[in-house]
Design a protein around this motif. Structure first.
Motif, PDB file in Angstrom:
ATOM      1  N   ILE A 585      10.978 -13.953   8.078  1.00 38.01           N
ATOM      2  CA  ILE A 585      10.992 -12.758   8.935  1.00 38.01           C
ATOM      3  C   ILE A 585      10.132 -11.652   8.336  1.00 38.01           C
ATOM      4  CG2 ILE A 585      12.451 -10.861   9.742  1.00 38.01           C
ATOM      5  CD1 ILE A 585      14.677 -12.899  10.201  1.00 38.01           C
ATOM      6  N   ARG A 586      10.339 -11.395   7.060  1.00 40.96           N
ATOM      7  CA  ARG A 586       9.603 -10.309   6.397  1.00 40.96           C
ATOM      8  C   ARG A 586       8.094 -10.562   6.442  1.00 40.96           C
ATOM      9  NH1 ARG A 586       8.063  -5.959   5.714  1.00 40.96           N
ATOM     10  NH2 ARG A 586       7.519  -5.001   3.742  1.00 40.96           N
ATOM     11  N   ASN A 587       7.676 -11.782   6.103  1.00 41.49           N
ATOM     12  CA  ASN A 587       6.247 -12.083   6.059  1.00 41.49           C
ATOM     13  C   ASN A 587       5.636 -12.118   7.455  1.00 41.49           C
ATOM     14  OD1 ASN A 587       6.249 -12.193   3.265  1.00 41.49           O
ATOM     15  ND2 ASN A 587       6.739 -14.375   3.221  1.00 41.49           N
ATOM     16  N   TYR A 588       6.428 -12.514   8.441  1.00 44.14           N
ATOM     17  CA  TYR A 588       5.968 -12.460   9.830  1.00 44.14           C
ATOM     18  C   TYR A 588       5.711 -11.012  10.255  1.00 44.14           C
ATOM     19  CZ  TYR A 588       6.480 -12.332  14.931  1.00 44.14           C
ATOM     20  OH  TYR A 588       6.320 -12.074  16.281  1.00 44.14           O
ATOM     21  N   GLN A 589       6.627 -10.129   9.921  1.00 39.81           N
ATOM     22  CA  GLN A 589       6.459  -8.726  10.286  1.00 39.81           C
ATOM     23  C   GLN A 589       5.218  -8.134   9.603  1.00 39.81           C
ATOM     24  OE1 GLN A 589       8.101  -7.605  12.671  1.00 39.81           O
ATOM     25  NE2 GLN A 589      10.319  -7.829  12.550  1.00 39.81           N
ATOM     26  N   VAL A 590       5.028  -8.498   8.339  1.00 35.85           N
ATOM     27  CA  VAL A 590       3.837  -8.004   7.613  1.00 35.85           C
ATOM     28  C   VAL A 590       2.562  -8.549   8.253  1.00 35.85           C
ATOM     29  CG1 VAL A 590       2.585  -8.118   5.416  1.00 35.85           C
ATOM     30  CG2 VAL A 590       5.051  -7.675   5.431  1.00 35.85           C
ATOM     31  N   ALA A 591       2.573  -9.857   8.614  1.00 31.07           N
ATOM     32  CA  ALA A 591       1.382 -10.493   9.172  1.00 31.07           C
ATOM     33  C   ALA A 591       0.977  -9.886  10.506  1.00 31.07           C
ATOM     34  CB  ALA A 591       1.622 -11.994   9.340  1.00 31.07           C
ATOM     35  N   ARG A 592       1.919  -9.362  11.237  1.00 27.29           N
ATOM     36  CA  ARG A 592       1.558  -8.752  12.528  1.00 27.29           C
ATOM     37  C   ARG A 592       1.385  -7.233  12.418  1.00 27.29           C
ATOM     38  NH1 ARG A 592       6.293  -8.146  16.817  1.00 27.29           N
ATOM     39  NH2 ARG A 592       7.967  -7.317  15.526  1.00 27.29           N
ATOM     40  N   GLY A 593       1.199  -6.762  11.177  1.00 25.46           N
ATOM     41  CA  GLY A 593       0.879  -5.360  10.964  1.00 25.46           C
ATOM     42  C   GLY A 593       2.057  -4.422  11.026  1.00 25.46           C
ATOM     43  N   GLU A 594       3.268  -4.936  10.814  1.00 23.74           N
ATOM     44  CA  GLU A 594       4.480  -4.105  10.889  1.00 23.74           C
ATOM     45  C   GLU A 594       5.194  -4.110   9.536  1.00 23.74           C
ATOM     46  OE1 GLU A 594       5.765  -2.581  13.765  1.00 23.74           O
ATOM     47  OE2 GLU A 594       5.175  -3.794  15.485  1.00 23.74           O
ATOM     48  N   GLN A 596       6.171  -1.882   7.759  1.00 22.52           N
ATOM     49  CA  GLN A 596       7.221  -0.872   7.588  1.00 22.52           C
ATOM     50  C   GLN A 596       8.581  -1.388   8.034  1.00 22.52           C
ATOM     51  OE1 GLN A 596       5.311  -0.985  10.215  1.00 22.52           O
ATOM     52  NE2 GLN A 596       6.584  -0.558  12.016  1.00 22.52           N
ATOM     53  N   ARG A 597       8.629  -2.558   8.684  1.00 20.70           N
ATOM     54  CA  ARG A 597       9.905  -3.097   9.177  1.00 20.70           C
ATOM     55  C   ARG A 597      10.636  -3.793   8.024  1.00 20.70           C
ATOM     56  NH1 ARG A 597      10.965  -3.001  14.539  1.00 20.70           N
ATOM     57  NH2 ARG A 597       9.259  -2.318  15.907  1.00 20.70           N
ATOM     58  N   THR A 598      11.475  -3.032   7.369  1.00 26.23           N
ATOM     59  CA  THR A 598      12.209  -3.556   6.209  1.00 26.23           C
ATOM     60  C   THR A 598      13.725  -3.414   6.348  1.00 26.23           C
ATOM     61  OG1 THR A 598      12.041  -1.432   5.069  1.00 26.23           O
ATOM     62  CG2 THR A 598      10.292  -3.051   4.647  1.00 26.23           C
ATOM     63  N   ILE A 599      14.212  -2.893   7.466  1.00 20.18           N
ATOM     64  CA  ILE A 599      15.658  -2.698   7.654  1.00 20.18           C
ATOM     65  C   ILE A 599      16.283  -3.986   8.186  1.00 20.18           C
ATOM     66  CG2 ILE A 599      17.449  -1.455   8.931  1.00 20.18           C
ATOM     67  CD1 ILE A 599      16.115   0.256   6.846  1.00 20.18           C
ATOM     68  N   CYS A 600      17.336  -4.431   7.513  1.00 21.45           N
ATOM     69  CA  CYS A 600      18.086  -5.607   7.966  1.00 21.45           C
ATOM     70  C   CYS A 600      19.507  -5.156   8.303  1.00 21.45           C
ATOM     71  CB  CYS A 600      18.117  -6.681   6.888  1.00 21.45           C
ATOM     72  SG  CYS A 600      18.902  -8.217   7.410  1.00 21.45           S
ATOM     73  N   LEU A 601      19.896  -5.320   9.559  1.00 25.95           N
ATOM     74  CA  LEU A 601      21.253  -4.991   9.992  1.00 25.95           C
ATOM     75  C   LEU A 601      22.181  -6.155   9.668  1.00 25.95           C
ATOM     76  CD1 LEU A 601      20.530  -3.462  13.536  1.00 25.95           C
ATOM     77  CD2 LEU A 601      20.705  -2.266  11.339  1.00 25.95           C
ATOM     78  N   LYS A 645      14.762   1.852  14.879  1.00 27.19           N
ATOM     79  CA  LYS A 645      13.994   0.968  15.754  1.00 27.19           C
ATOM     80  C   LYS A 645      12.562   0.737  15.267  1.00 27.19           C
ATOM     81  CE  LYS A 645      12.967   4.801  18.908  1.00 27.19           C
ATOM     82  NZ  LYS A 645      13.180   5.319  20.288  1.00 27.19           N
ATOM     83  N   ASP A 646      11.980   1.695  14.598  1.00 25.58           N
ATOM     84  CA  ASP A 646      10.608   1.536  14.127  1.00 25.58           C
ATOM     85  C   ASP A 646      10.519   0.783  12.797  1.00 25.58           C
ATOM     86  OD1 ASP A 646       9.630   2.915  16.340  1.00 25.58           O
ATOM     87  OD2 ASP A 646       9.816   4.855  15.327  1.00 25.58           O
ATOM     88  N   GLU A 647      11.648   0.717  12.082  1.00 26.77           N
ATOM     89  CA  GLU A 647      11.662   0.039  10.782  1.00 26.77           C
ATOM     90  C   GLU A 647      12.519  -1.233  10.807  1.00 26.77           C
ATOM     91  OE1 GLU A 647      12.879   3.427  10.818  1.00 26.77           O
ATOM     92  OE2 GLU A 647      10.768   4.043  10.770  1.00 26.77           O
ATOM     93  N   LEU A 648      13.004  -1.612  11.973  1.00 24.64           N
ATOM     94  CA  LEU A 648      13.942  -2.737  12.062  1.00 24.64           C
ATOM     95  C   LEU A 648      13.220  -4.069  11.876  1.00 24.64           C
ATOM     96  CD1 LEU A 648      16.823  -3.726  12.633  1.00 24.64           C
ATOM     97  CD2 LEU A 648      16.246  -3.730  15.070  1.00 24.64           C
ATOM     98  N   ALA A 649      13.576  -4.790  10.808  1.00 25.12           N
ATOM     99  CA  ALA A 649      13.039  -6.144  10.592  1.00 25.12           C
ATOM    100  C   ALA A 649      13.860  -7.163  11.351  1.00 25.12           C
ATOM    101  CB  ALA A 649      13.027  -6.475   9.103  1.00 25.12           C
TER     102      ALA A 649
END
Length: 964
Positions: A585-594, A596-601, A645-649
Motif C-alpha cells: 500500500i505504502r509503495n503504491y501510494q508513493v508510486a502514484r505521487g501521493e 504524503q499518504r502515511t495515515i493508517c486507520l 483525507k489528504d494523508e490517508l494511506a
C-alpha cells in the motif's frame, strides 16, 4: 456383480459434525439446514455468487501420488552453496519424535504455561544453547530467519542507542546478500540511513548508530572482530554480530569480543534446508537490553507450591499491550524448529557439536589444500567452512562441471566460485569438487588423497584458525546437554516432555482467532521427503521445478479462494504478511505521487500486530473507536477520514471482526475509505469464516494477509512455524515482495520490498496447505466454513445462559468464534476469566483465548474439525465450572479457597497427606465422572508470572532447583 467399496471423501475425515449430530446442532439453533444458518449469519451483500473455481477434490492417496510426482521433479544434489543454508543431518530420533509427532507439532504457543512445561523446557534449552555459544547472557526463544533477525537487531540498536539515534547503520560488505537487502527494505520504510562498507578496513566517517558484522562472512573470511568492535564502541556505536552457531564451537564468541547483540540461524543444527525455511533464527543480547529484546523469552518462575516452573515473560504478545508503540511486530516465532535445534544440541552435547564443527572445518581445509596445491587462489586463507576461489572467466564452467557430478556450488560472479562444506560432506564430495575445478588425477586417486588428508586434517599444512580466533571458554555445561546420548534416552526425554503438555492429539484447543483445526497426517507426510526437504533455496531453477510448480499452483488456488489477482507466499508469519501488505500500500501510494499518504486507520478492536506492522511500514497509526455492539464507530470513522483525507494511506480491518461477528457494514466502510483515496487492508486471520462464502478481494479489499497456520492447516508447532501469504488486487501486484537474494542483480525485476531471507519464505511447510486445498476441493472447503459457523453458534447457544455471549450479528448469530463475557461474574464473585482458564486444565482442556479482544472475557473457536462429542465435553466442563462459580456465590467457600483459584491441581497436590482444602480431592481432580477414565494432570500448579518477570532466569536452572 462386483460391489465397489465405499471410498471416504477427505472432507468427511476433516469435518467433525456429521449426520444426526449436525441435525441436532441445527435444531438447537432453530434451523432446518446448514445453508439456512449460513444465509442468516452472513450478510447477503458480501456473499460470492459462484462456487470456488478450484480443481475437484482428490483423495489422500491421489494427492500423495501427486506430491510424489512433484517431488520427483526436484533434483537432489550435494548442497555446497552455503550463503546461510548448509548441509546438515537430522537425527532420525528427532525427525520421527518431533517433526513427525503430533504431540509436538499440533501444540499451541505456550501462553498457558501450566500445560506447556514440556515445550517451554525445550525452548529454554534453545535459549541456553544460544547464550552459551554466543557468550551473551540473554537469548530469546527464536525469530523467523537470519535476515529479519538482523533487521530486528538494527532496530533494537537504533532505539536503545539514544545518544546516536540519528546516526547511520553500517553493514559489513561481507554480510549475507539477502540480509543486506532485507535491512535496506526496513530502512527505506522507516527512513534511516544504511551504509555498506568493508569493516575489515575500518569504520567509515560520520555518526554511527550501530554496525553489523558477519562471522564467518559470506566470502568465508573469518577475522578477529575485537578491534573493530572496540573502535565502534569508542565512537558511541552499538555492535551486532551475525554468527554461525556451529562455528562458535571453535571461534571466539561475539560476547567475548565485546558485541552487544548476536543474531543468526540455527538451521545447521539438524534442521533440513526445506528450500529456504522454516528455520529458527536467534537473538542474544548483553545485560541491560533484555527488556528491549523482540520475540518471545522463556524464563523460570515458580508455581503456587514453590516448585520452579517455566513461562513466557516480558515481550509475550507485547503488541496487544503497546500496539503502535510496540518495538516489534514479531508474534509467531519458529518454535518447532527451535525445539529441533535445541534437541540436536542436547543429543550431541558440546563434544559432539565440536566434533561436527571440526569435521566441517577440516573438510574445508583439506579442499583448500588440494585446490591451492593445484595453483588456484583463495580469497581468504582463514575460514571455517566456506572457500571463495578465484577462477578468472571460468566460474560458470566450474559450476556446470560440479553440477554434472551431482554437486551444487555457489556462483558469485564470472571470476569467483563459493564452496561451503557441511556435516554430511565426505571425501568423495571433495574429490568431485576438485575435479570440477580441473584438478588433475582420476577420481579414485583424488578421493584416496583427500581421504588421507581428512583423516589427518588437524595437522594438514596451512589454513589453521589463528590463536586469536580460537575459542577457549566452555559451553553447554548444563546436565541436560550431557544426559541423553543414547537414542533410548533421547526418545524417552522427548516423550517425557511431550507428556507434560496439552496438544491437539489429546484435546480440543478452543482458541478464538487462532483456529486450531485438524492437521491431517496426509497433509504432513511429504514435508520430510528428501526431494522436498534437502533442496537448497538457491539451487538452480531447473533443479527445483517441482517446488516451483507446487508454489505457483498454491498461490493460484489462494487467489481463487480470496478473489484477489495475485499472491506471494514469501512472508513467513502472519505479522510479516501484514507488513508486506502495508508496504505494498505504502509503495503504491508513493508510486502514484501521493507520498504524503502515511495515515493508517486501525479500529481499537484490531489485532495488536496490526498497529505495530503499520509503524514498521512507515505509517502513522490513527485509532478508530469501536461502538458498543463491537462494530466500527461510524461517526468516529467518518470524522477521522475527513480529518486525514489528504494523508490517508488506508485502513486495516479484520473480517469477520475481532469480536467474531460478520459486521454488515463492511462494504460501506471500504467505500468510504476508497472515496478518500485510501486502500483497504483486510486482515485474514479469520478467513476460516469466509472460505467459499465470501471473498475479501471482491467485497472491498485491496490487500489481505492469510494465515496458512490457521485456515489452511499448517500446524502451530508450539508457536511456529507460520506462513502469512499476502494477497493483493491487480494494481498492487507489482508491489508484492521481491527476492532478497536477487536484490541488485539482473534477476531483480520486482518493485516490491523483500520481507524474508528466501524468495519463498517457509517453503518447507507449503505442501501441507497444498494437500489440504487439493483434498478438500472447493466444495469441501466451503463445507468446512459452514461447519465452523455451526460449531461456534452451537457453543454460543449452549453456553449463553451460563456465560453470556458478548457480541452477535445478524439474527443473533456469531461467525466462527464467540466471546463469553465473565465480567459480571467477576464483579459478583471475584472469579476471573483466568480462574476459569486454569480450572479448565483440570478438565483436560486448553483454555480459550483469555482477555482478548476484551478484558475479562474468553474467546472460543471450536473449528469445523471437532465432532459433537468433543464439543459437548467442553460444554459440560464449562457448565460444571459455572456450578463451582455458583458455589462461591452461595458462600460454600470463598474465591480464594475455591477449586477455581487453586487450579490447576497437580497429582502431587491431590495425594498430599495434608489435604486441608474446603472441597474434596474428587472435586479437585475428577469434577466430571468421565475424567476417571482418562485424566491429564498438569505437571505444575498455577504459575506466578509476575515473580518471573521481576527475577528473570532465562537459562536452564540446575537440577537441584527441582529437588523438592
Amino acid at each position: 456383480m462386483t460391489v465397489q467399496p465405499t471410498i471416504a471423501v477427505f472432507a468427511d475425515r476433516h469435518i467433525g459434525p456429521r449426520g444426526n449430530d449436525a441435525e441436532k446442532m441445527l435444531r438447537q439453533l432453530g434451523y432446518d439446514s446448514l445453508d439456512a444458518l449460513v444465509d442468516a449469519a452472513v450478510p447477503a451483500d458480501i456473499r460470492q455468487s459462484a462456487p470456488l473455481d478450484l480443481p475437484p477434490a482428490r483423495s489422500e492417496s491421489e494427492v500423495l501420488a501427486d506430491l510424489r510426482a512433484l517431488a520427483a521433479r526436484n533434483v537432489t544434489a550435494v548442497q555446497m552453496i552455503g550463503q546461510g543454508y548448509y548441509d546438515t543431518i537430522t537425527p532420525p530420533v528427532i525427525r520421527r519424535n518431533i517433526v513427525e509427532n503430533p504431540a509436538w507439532y499440533t501444540a499451541y504457543t505456550p501462553y498457558q504455561p501450566e500445560i506447556s512445561q514440556g515445550r517451554l523446557e525445550a525452548l529454554l534449552n534453545f535459549q541456553t544453547m544460544v547464550e552459551d555459544l554466543t557468550g551473551l547472557p540473554i537469548a530469546n526463544a527464536s525469530l523467523l530467519d537470519e535476515a529479519t533477525a538482523v533487521a530486528e537487531a538494527v532496530l533494537l540498536m537504533r532505539r536503545t542507542n539514544k545518544a546516536r539515534a540519528e546516526g547511520k547503520t553500517v553493514l559489513d560488505a561481507d554480510l549475507l546478500p539477502q540480509t543486506i537487502a532485507v535491512v535496506k527494505g526496513r530502512a527505506e520504510a522507516l527512513d534511516f540511513e544504511v551504509e555498506v562498507a568493508d569493516l575489515s578496513a575500518g569504520l567509515p566517517e560520520g555518526e554511527i548508530s550501530g554496525i553489523v558484522l558477519q562471522q564467518p562472512g559470506v566470502s568465508g573470511r573469518v577475522f578477529d572482530h575485537s578491534g573493530i568492535i572496540a573502535a565502534a564502541k569508542e565512537r558511541g556505536a552499538m555492535v551486532t554480530v551475525a554468527a554461525d552457531l556451529l562455528a562458535l564451537t571453535l571461534i571466539t564468541p561475539p560476547g567475548e569480543q565485546g558485541a552487544d547483540i548476536a543474531v543468526g540461524n540455527s538451521q545447521r543444527f539438524g534442521v533440513p534446508l526445506f528450500f529456504g525455511g522454516p528455520h529458527a533464527a536467534y537473538m542474544a543480547v548483553r545485560k541491560g537490553l533484555e527488556r528491549s529484546l523482540p520475540g518471545r523469552l522463556v524464563g523460570v518462575s515458580k508455581d503456587a507450591a514453590g516448585t520452579p516452573a517455566y513461562r513466557l515473560a516480558l515481550q509475550t504478545r507485547e503488541q496487544h499491550i503497546r500496539r503502535e508503540k510496540a518495538t516489534s511486530n514479531i508474534c509467531t516465532a519458529q518454535a518447532l524448529l527451535a525445539i529441533c535445534a535445541s534437541m540436536y544440541a542436547v543429543y550431541h552435547g558440546p563434544e559432539g557439536l565440536k566434533a561436527i564443527a571440526q569435521h566441517v572445518h577440516n573438510s574445508a581445509r583439506t579442499l583448500a589444500a588440494v585446490l591451492a596445491g593445484a595453483g588456484l587462489e583463495l580469497v581468504s586463507d582463514t575460514f571455517f567452512d566456506t572457500l571463495t576461489v578465484k577462477v578468472p572467466g571460468r566460474a560458470e564452467a566450474v559450476i556446470k562441471a560440479a553440477e554434472a557430478k551431482g554437486v551444487n556450488l555457489r556462483v558469485i560472479d564470472a571470476d569467483h566460485v563459493g564452496i561451503s562444506t557441511g556435516e554430511g560432506t565426505t571425501a568423495e564430495h571433495l574429490a568431485l569438487v576438485a575435479e570440477a575445478f580441473g584438478v588433475g588425477g582420476s577420481t579414485a586417486e583424488i578421493t584416496e588423497e583427500i581421504a588421507a588428508q581428512v583423516a589427518g586434517a588437524a595437522s594438514a599444512a596451512g589454513f589453521e584458525l589463528g590463536e586469536d580466533l580460537l575459542r577457549t571458554s566452555s559451553y553447554l555445561q548444563h546436565p541436560v546437554f550431557h544426559s541423553h546420548r543414547s537414542e533410548t534416552q533421547m526418545m524417552r526425554y522427548l516423550r517425557r516432555l511431550s507428556d507434560r503438555d496439552l496438544a491437539l492429539d489429546r484435546t480440543m484447543i478452543p482458541l478464538g482467532s487462532c483456529t486450531m483445526k485438524l492437521n491431517a497426517t496426509a497433509e504432513m507426510e511429504s514435508i520430510t521427503w528428501p526431494e522436498f526437504a534437502t533442496i537448497h533455496p538457491f539451487a538452480p531453477k531447473h533443479q527445483t521445478a517441482g517446488w516451483r510448480e507446487l508454489i505457483e499452483d498454491l498461490e493460484a488456488r489462494l487467489s481463487a479462494i480470496t478473489g484477489y489477482a495475485g499472491v506471494s507466499i514469501q512472508p513467513n508469519a502472519g505479522s510479516q504478511g501484514e507488513y508486506a501488505g502495508l508496504l505494498a500500500i505504502r509503495n503504491y501510494q508513493v508510486a502514484r505521487g501521493e507520498a504524503q499518504r502515511t495515515i493508517c486507520l486501525i479500529p481499537a478492536s484490531a489485532h495488536g500486530t496490526n498497529a505495530a506492522s503499520a509503524v514498521l511500514a512507515g505509517m502513522q497509526v490513527v485509532v478508530v473507536a469501536t461502538a458498543a455492539d463491537g462494530t466500527i464507530d461510524h461517526e468516529d470513522l467518518a470524522a477521522k477520514i475527513e480529518q486525514h483525507k489528504d494523508e490517508l494511506a488506508g485502513i486495516m480491518i479484520t473480517y469477520p471482526s475481532t469480536h467474531g461477528v460478520y459486521d454488515a457494514d463492511v462494504r460501506q466502510v471500504c467505500d468510504w475509505v476508497h472515496a478518500a483515496g485510501g486502500q483497504v487492508y483486510i486482515d485474514g486471520a479469520n478467513l476460516n469464516a469466509l472460505v467459499g462464502l465470501a471473498q475479501p478481494g471482491q467485497f472491498g479489499g485491496d490487500v489481505s494477509h492469510l494465515n496458512l497456520h490457521k485456515t489452511f492447516c499448517i500446524p502451530h508447532g508450539g508457536g511456529g512455524p507460520g506462513v502469512g501469504p499476502v494477497a493483493v488486487a491487480e494494481h498492487l501486484v507489482p508491489f508484492l515482495p521481491g527476492n532478497a537474494a536477487a536484490a541488485g542483480t539482473a534477476d531483480d525485476t520486482a518493485k516490491g520490498v523483500p520481507v524474508s531471507a528466501s524468495e519463498y519464505g517457509s517453503a518447507g511447510v507449503l505442501p501441507i496447505s497444498w494437500a489440504y486445498v487439493a483434498m478438500m476441493g472447493g466444495e469441501g472447503l466451503t463445507e468446512a466454513t459452514k461447519n465452523a459457523l455451526l460449531a461456534a453458534n452451537y457453543v454460543a447457544s449452549r453456553l449463553n445462559e451460563h456465560f453470556p455471549v458478548l457480541y452477535t450479528g445478524n439474527a443473533g448469530l456469531v461467525a466462527h468464534e464467540c466471546i463469553l463475557d465473565l465480567r459480571e461474574v467477576t464483579a459478583r464473585t471475584g472469579v476471573t476469566a483466568e480462574d476459569v482458564a486454569k480450572r479448565l486444565i483440570d478438565y483436560g482442556f486448553h483454555a480459550p483465548t483469555l482477555a482478548f479482544p476484551v478484558a475479562g472475557t474468553l474467546m472460543v473457536e471450536p473449528t469445523e474439525s471437532e465432532d459433537l462429542g468433543e464439543i459437548e465435553r467442553f460444554i459440560d466442563a464449562m457448565i460444571s465450572i459455572k456450578g463451582e462459580i455458583d458455589q462461591v456465590a452461595n458462600g460454600e467457600f470463598s474465591v480464594e479457597e475455591s477449586p477455581l483459584r487453586l487450579a490447576p491441581h497437580t497429582a502431587a497436590a491431590a495425594i498430599s497427606s495434608d489435604w486441608n482444602r474446603k472441597y474434596s480431592r474428587e472435586q479437585a481432580v475428577f469434577p466430571l465422572p468421565v475424567l476417571k477414565m482418562d485424566k491429564y494432570f498438569a505437571p505444575v500448579g498455577r504459575i506466578d508470572g509476575a515473580a518471573g518477570d521481576r527475577n528473570l532466569i532465562c537459562s536452564c536452572p540446575p537440577p537441584e532447583a527441582f529437588a523438592n
